[in-house]
Write a protein that holds these residues in place. Structure first.
Motif, short mmCIF file in Angstrom:
data_model
loop_
_atom_site.label_atom_id
_atom_site.label_comp_id
_atom_site.label_asym_id
_atom_site.label_seq_id
_atom_site.Cartn_x
_atom_site.Cartn_y
_atom_site.Cartn_z
N ARG A 199 27.37 -48.18 -3.29
CA ARG A 199 27.72 -46.89 -3.86
C ARG A 199 27.53 -46.87 -5.37
O ARG A 199 27.88 -47.82 -6.07
N GLU B 275 28.70 -45.47 -8.85
CA GLU B 275 29.88 -44.88 -9.47
C GLU B 275 29.51 -44.53 -10.90
O GLU B 275 29.39 -45.40 -11.76
N TYR B 276 29.27 -43.25 -11.12
CA TYR B 276 28.84 -42.80 -12.43
C TYR B 276 30.02 -42.86 -13.39
O TYR B 276 31.16 -42.56 -13.03
N LYS C 247 26.18 -33.16 0.03
CA LYS C 247 27.41 -33.02 -0.75
C LYS C 247 28.58 -33.41 0.14
O LYS C 247 28.69 -32.92 1.27
N THR C 248 29.43 -34.32 -0.33
CA THR C 248 30.60 -34.72 0.44
C THR C 248 31.86 -34.10 -0.18
O THR C 248 31.82 -33.58 -1.29
N SER D 206 25.62 -43.59 -1.27
CA SER D 206 26.63 -42.62 -1.67
C SER D 206 26.86 -42.73 -3.18
O SER D 206 26.56 -43.75 -3.81
N TRP D 207 27.39 -41.68 -3.76
CA TRP D 207 27.68 -41.66 -5.19
C TRP D 207 28.95 -40.86 -5.42
O TRP D 207 29.34 -40.04 -4.60
N ILE D 208 29.59 -41.13 -6.54
CA ILE D 208 30.78 -40.38 -6.94
C ILE D 208 30.80 -40.28 -8.46
O ILE D 208 30.44 -41.23 -9.16
N ALA D 209 31.16 -39.11 -8.95
CA ALA D 209 31.23 -38.90 -10.40
C ALA D 209 32.50 -39.53 -10.96
O ALA D 209 33.51 -39.64 -10.28
N ASN E 72 36.22 -35.67 -4.44
CA ASN E 72 36.10 -35.42 -5.87
C ASN E 72 35.41 -34.09 -6.20
O ASN E 72 34.70 -33.99 -7.19
N GLN E 73 35.62 -33.08 -5.39
CA GLN E 73 35.02 -31.77 -5.67
C GLN E 73 35.98 -30.94 -6.52
O GLN E 73 37.19 -31.11 -6.48
N SER F 18 30.76 -35.60 -5.41
CA SER F 18 30.33 -36.82 -4.72
C SER F 18 29.31 -36.42 -3.68
O SER F 18 29.17 -35.24 -3.35
#
Length: 178
Positions: free
Chosen positions: A168, A170-171, A107-108, A56-59, A111-112, A66
């Motif tokens: 995960r 985390e950018y 796409k989750t 998983s990733w999140i901006a 954080n959209q 994310s």
């Protein structure tokens, strides 16, 4: 003697019926219902997976998005099947070829960007996307996915269990403006 034969036949029929019900329940999800058809899972694909994991990733910026990336490395593909889609955690994504093998990106909701336009003018709301949730044809655990692939012009489905989850990503946030 007649009673003895009747008991033996009765016990034999119970054993046979029990074995048939055991066989049908031993396969976890052999037939899965779709809206109009039954999807049959393959016991084994004609390809061999070397490695499959998800991350998983999140901006780091608000509204940056994310998601989840699933990485699939194929060891052999003797029938040259075409990989189509992955079903995972209630989501579906197309499989694409990348430098590292195959990848599917989901796409989750976290954080959209909130860019829904609410207005009295219907033309101002024209670009809004609907939030309709699509039907998901499979019941899966969090570490399972279904790979959809095409072999000999037939779509087939393979259950992959025990997926590995990587830490995960985390950018970082966007660089400051000067």
């Amino acid at each position: 003697m007649k009673l003895y034969k009747t008991l033996v036949l009765l016990m034999l029929s119970v054993v046979v019926l029990t074995s048939f019900t055991q066989c049908s329940s031993s396969k976890k999800t052999s037939n899965l219902k779709n809206n109009k058809q039954t999807l049959k899972l393959e016991d084994k694909g004609s390809f061999t997976l070397e490695n499959i994991y998800f991350q998983s990733w999140i901006a780091g910026v608000r509204g940056g998005g994310s998601g989840i990336h699933m990485y699939i490395t194929v060891k052999s593909n003797k029938n040259n099947v075409a990989f189509d889609s992955v079903y995972f955690k209630g989501l579906k994504s197309k499989i694409e070829i990348s430098k590292m093998g195959y990848i599917a990106s989901f796409k989750t909701e976290a954080n959209q960007k909130d860019d829904i336009i609410m207005s009295n003018n219907k033309n101002a709301e024209f670009g809004n996307e609907t939030q309709k949730k699509q039907d998901f044809p499979f019941e899966l655990n969090d570490n399972e996915c279904i790979i959809s692939y095409i072999e000999n012009n037939t779509t087939k489905y393979l259950l992959v269990e025990n997926l590995q989850e990587k830490k995960r990503l985390e950018y970082p946030s966007a660089p400051p403006k000067h």
